[in-house]
Design a protein around this motif. Sequence first.
Motif, PDB file in Angstrom:
ATOM      1  N   LYS A   1      37.769 -69.178 -17.321  1.00 11.27           N
ATOM      2  CA  LYS A   1      37.160 -68.468 -15.916  1.00 11.27           C
ATOM      3  C   LYS A   1      35.694 -68.200 -15.681  1.00 11.27           C
ATOM      4  N   TYR A   2      35.034 -69.561 -16.527  1.00  9.73           N
ATOM      5  CA  TYR A   2      33.921 -69.751 -15.876  1.00  9.73           C
ATOM      6  C   TYR A   2      34.027 -71.407 -15.719  1.00  9.73           C
ATOM      7  N   GLY A   3      35.116 -71.907 -15.844  1.00 11.99           N
ATOM      8  CA  GLY A   3      35.190 -73.178 -14.979  1.00 11.99           C
ATOM      9  C   GLY A   3      35.261 -74.303 -16.062  1.00 11.99           C
ATOM     10  N   LEU A   4      34.816 -74.061 -16.716  1.00  8.12           N
ATOM     11  CA  LEU A   4      34.372 -75.420 -18.408  1.00  8.12           C
ATOM     12  C   LEU A   4      35.064 -76.129 -18.720  1.00  8.12           C
ATOM     13  N   ASN A   5      36.677 -76.071 -17.743  1.00 11.02           N
ATOM     14  CA  ASN A   5      37.778 -77.021 -18.496  1.00 11.02           C
ATOM     15  C   ASN A   5      37.985 -77.846 -16.987  1.00 11.02           C
ATOM     16  N   GLN A   6      36.321 -77.613 -16.084  1.00  8.56           N
ATOM     17  CA  GLN A   6      37.213 -78.591 -15.129  1.00  8.56           C
ATOM     18  C   GLN A   6      36.207 -79.867 -15.355  1.00  8.56           C
ATOM     19  N   PRO A   7      36.527 -81.138 -14.442  1.00  9.98           N
ATOM     20  CA  PRO A   7      35.524 -82.547 -14.832  1.00  9.98           C
ATOM     21  C   PRO A   7      34.423 -82.166 -15.127  1.00  9.98           C
ATOM     22  N   TRP A   8      33.525 -82.485 -15.148  1.00 10.41           N
ATOM     23  CA  TRP A   8      31.944 -82.708 -15.361  1.00 10.41           C
ATOM     24  C   TRP A   8      31.719 -82.229 -13.337  1.00 10.41           C
TER      25      TRP A   8
END
Lengths: 360, 364, 306
Positions: C52-59
Motif C-alpha cells: 500500500k505504501y509502495g515499500l516493496n518497490q526498488p529504492w
Amino acid sequence: MRNRRTLPPESEEPALTPLGTTPTPPVRTRTGDIIHTAPEFAIGEADVRSAELHQTTLKGTSLWRDAWRRLLKNRLAVFGLIVVCLILVASLAGPYVISHTTGYSYDFIPKDSKLVKSFAPFIAPDGSFSWTHPMGTDNAGRDILARVLIGGRISLMVGIISTFVSLLIGISYGATSGYLGGRADNLMMRIVDVLYSLPYMMIIIVLLAMFGGRSPLGQLVLLFIALGAVSWLTMARIVRGQVMSLKNQEFVLAARATGVSTSRIIFRHLVPNTLGPVIVYATLTIPSVMLQEAFLSFLGLGVQAPLASWGSLAADGIQNIAIFPWQLIFPGVTMALTLFSLNFLGDGLRDALDPQMRKV
Amino acid sequence: MSSNGHTLLSVKDLRTYFETEDGTVKAVDGISFDLQKGETLGIVGESGSGKSVTNLSIIRLVPRPPGRIVSGEVLFHGQDIMALADDDVRKIRGKRISMIFQDPMTSLNPFMRISKQLMEITQLHLGHTKSQAYEHAIHMLELVGIPDARTRVDSYPHEFSGGMRQRVMIAMALSCQPELLIADEPTTALDVTIQAQILELIKRLKEQTGASVILITHDLGVVAGMTDHIIVMYAGKVFEQAPTHELFDCPGNPYTKGLLRSVPDPAHEAGTPLYQIPGLPPDVAHLPAGCPFAPRCERAEEICTREYPPFVQLAREHFSLCHFAEEVYAQSCRERDAAQNEVSETVEPIDHQATNGQTRTKNA
Amino acid sequence: MLRFIMRRILVTIPMVLIVVTLTWGLIRLAPGNFYSGEKKLPPAVEKNLREKYGLNQPWYVQYYRLMRNVVQLDFGTSLKYEGQSVNSILVRTVPVSAILGLLAYLLALTVGLIAGVLAALKQNSKIDYASMALAMLGISLPSFVLGPLLVLIFSLTLYWLPPARWNGFPSWNLLLPVLTLSAIYMAYIARLTRSGMLEVLRSDYIRTARAKGLKELDVILRHALRGGLLPVVSFTGPALALLVTGTVVVERIFALPGLGNYFINANLNRDEPLIIGIVAFTSIVILLFNLLVDIAYAYIDPRIRY
C-alpha cells in the motif's frame, strides 16, 4: 571598523612622517617561534607600540602576556576561570572521592527496596540530618551529587571533544578557503551559507533517533561527530576572515617566494596567527555544544543510561519536579553555573586578546 | 596673541584627560590661545598630540567616559562654553561653531540620504520647513561645487566619492553660516589633487562668509597657505605658537624645526633621503619627567630630561616651550638671513614665499 | 531586487530536496523500520501495508515518488496516526508552534532591544551590568531548567499560572512556555543590540550628528538605531534555526501539541512520512524567513543592493 581605537580618538591619523610613510610595526615574538602580527592589530595599539619602543628592548610574548594581564583584570572572567577549573577537577576526581567516602557511586542502587525513594538533600533514610547525600537521591536511591559529577564529566567531554572536532574541520576549511581565494573561496563560502540555513538540529535528531540507542559508547561517538559537524561553520568563517587579511603580508609572500608549499604556508604560517580569535571562539563553542548535547539528552536522544549527562539528569528530574524538585535543580543549576562561567571566560578572553573587539 | 575686542574664541588652560587601563592620558594639557574674528588658526602636530581632542573639547564633544575635560575656559564671545547647560551648547553646535571631520567616508550617516542629513541641521537651527530646508540643501551643495545638485541631493553617501563627500560635509557645516568652522584634518583622507580643491573651497567660503577657521592638520604645507597663526602641539602641550610667517621663518623650537625640515621641498635634491624626526610620538600615558620631546630632540641636554621646559616669549606673538628657545630662535633667524642673502633655497614650500616678505622686516 | 527574490525562491526548492534526501537517506540506512517497532504484525498484513505504501518497490522508485510528492507538497499519510495525512497533522500542529515561536520572538525583541539600547547608552552603569548579567544568565540557563523552575515557582508554589497543556490562543497557559522559550533570544538580542549600538555610538557619523547640535535622543533614534540594529536583523536567520530546537524542548516540557513534540514522537516511532513532512516544512519556512531577513537588511542598509 577594526582599526578603531577608543582612546584617544586622535590616534587613527598617520604618524607625522613625510610622504605618508608609516613606521613598520614591531614583530612580536612568542617563546620560540616568530609570530607575525597582523598590522591592524599592531597599529591599533599605538600605546603598546610606543611603550615597547621606550623600553628599547623588545620583550617577547608581549601579546600573550598583555592578554593574560588584561584577563586577570576582568573579575568576571577570573570568576569564570576559577569555577570552570573547580568543576573540571570535581567532575574528574569527585565520583572517585564520593564512592570511597560514602560508598555511593553514580550507579549504586541501595538493595533494601523499602529505602528506594527519593531523599531530600542532607536527609538520611530515617529522616535525620546526614552528610551522605548533599544533593539528595533520585527515585532509585542513587546519590545525586555523584550523578551530577559523573554527568559533568560526560557533558564537559562532549563539549570539549565536539569543539575539537569543529576546530579541526573549521580551521582546515576556513584556512583553505581564505588562502585560495577567488572562485574556490566563493564556492566554499556559499556551501557554508547554505549549511547555515538548514535546520541541522532536526537532521541531528533524525540521525540520533535512527542510529542511536545501540550502546552508550556508540551514542557518545555519534554525539561528538554530530555536534562537531555542525559547529564548525562559524569557526570556518572566522579563520577565513583572518587568513584573508594575513595572506598578503610580507611574511607569506616571503614564504611563497622561497618555495614553501601551499599546505605548509596555510598550516605553519597562517593558522598560528589566527590563534587568538580561534581560542576565543572555541571557548564560546564549548558551552553552546554542551547546551545542544543537553537538549538532545533531555529529549532522550543523547547520552543513554547508565551513563548520565546534565541534560539526561534534568530530563529525569523534570518528571518529579512537583515532589522532588532537587532532582532537577541540582543538575540544572550546576550546568547553568558551568555555562555561565564558560561564557564569561570566553567573553573575557575576547576582550583580552582583541582590544579592538572590546565592548568598553 | 593680542586681544583687541574682536576676539571670537578664547581658550584658557584647557585640560582634557582620558582614563585608560594604562593610567591617565593627558591628551590636552594646558592649552591656551585666542582666535580673532575672521582669522584662521592652524593647529599642527603628530598623531596623539592632542590637536583633535582640543577642538572636540571646544564644543564639548569629547566622549565622556573615558574622556574628561578637567579644567579650562573656552570663551566664545566672552561666554564660557564649559559653564553652559547641555541644551545651550547644542544651540551653538552646528549653528555658530561647526566642524568638518577627517574621514568623509565615515563621517556621513551611511543609512540616510544626503538631503535628509543636510535638511536636519537647518530645520533644527534655522527653523526651516521641509521644503525650505530642501531648497537650502540644494543651494548649499551647489555652493560647494557639487554638479547636478538637484538630482544628487537624494543620493546616499556611498554613491559619492571621497572628495564629494567632504564637499557635502563642508556644505553641512556651513549650512547655518557659522561664525567658527573647525576643520579637523579635512584633507588627510583624500587624494592629493582633491586636497588642493577642498582647501581652496574652504578658503573661498571662509572669505565669502567671514567665518573664523581652525584648521587642524599634521601637514605643515596645508597650514602655510591658509592660516594667520599656527600652534604646534606635542604630547598635549603647545610647543610653539606664532604668526604663520614668523613660525616658518624663525622657528623657536627644535621640534618645529624638525617638522619644517621634514616637509618635502621642491628644490630638494632627488636621491637624498628626506629628513625625519627620529623616534615615535611619545606614550602620552607615561610621559618622561622633563621635556616630552627630549628623547627625540637633537638639541637635548641633560637638563631637558630632568626639568620641564619654560614657555618662553620670543616676540610679541611668538612663544616656545623649550629650555633653549632663545638660542634656537636666534639661530634660525641667522640661518634665514643667510639663506636670504644667497637667494638659493628656502625651507618653505613654494607657494608661501609670498608671505615671507612681510616678516623679513621684523626681527627679534 | 525582484529578480533576486525570484532566484532565491527557486534556489529554495533544490535545498529543501537536499534536506529531504538527507533525512530520507538517514531513515533508510538505519536498521529496522516502522513495523519492527512495538507491535508485531502478521507477515501477511505487513506485506499488504508495504504494498500500500509502495515499500516493496526498488529504492530509486520510492525516492523518485518521494521527490515528486515533496515538490507537490504532498507528504502522504502518517504511519503512526493512521488515516491522518501528514498535511492535516501539519495544519493542526503548526499554529501551536508558530504562536509559541512568534510570541517568544516578539517578547524577546521588545525586551532585548530596550535592554540592549539602555545598556549601551548607560555603558558601565548599574543598568548595563544588571542587564548584561541577566543576559548572560539567559544564555547559560537551558530552557529545560528555566521552564520547570518557572512552573515550580509560579504554578506549583504560588498557584498563579497553569503549569502546562494547550488551551488555545490567547490563554494564560501560554505565558510560561513563551517566557521559557524567549529567554535565550532576549539574552542574545540584548547583547547584540548593546554591542551594535556601542559600535555605532563610537562611529564618526554619530560624532557628526552630535556636532550638528542634535539632541541626544534624536542622535540615537534618527542616527544610531538603524546601524545598531543591523546585527539583530542578521541574527534573525540563525535565531530561527535555534527556535526550532527551542520549540521542540519547550513543547516537550509543557506538553504542547506542536510541531516539535510531534517531530520527536515521529522519530521515536520511525514514522517516515511524518518525519519527512515536518523536516521539509521547517526547511521551507527557515529558507523563506532567511530571504525575508535579507530583504529587510537591504531595506535598512542602502549600501546593500542585490
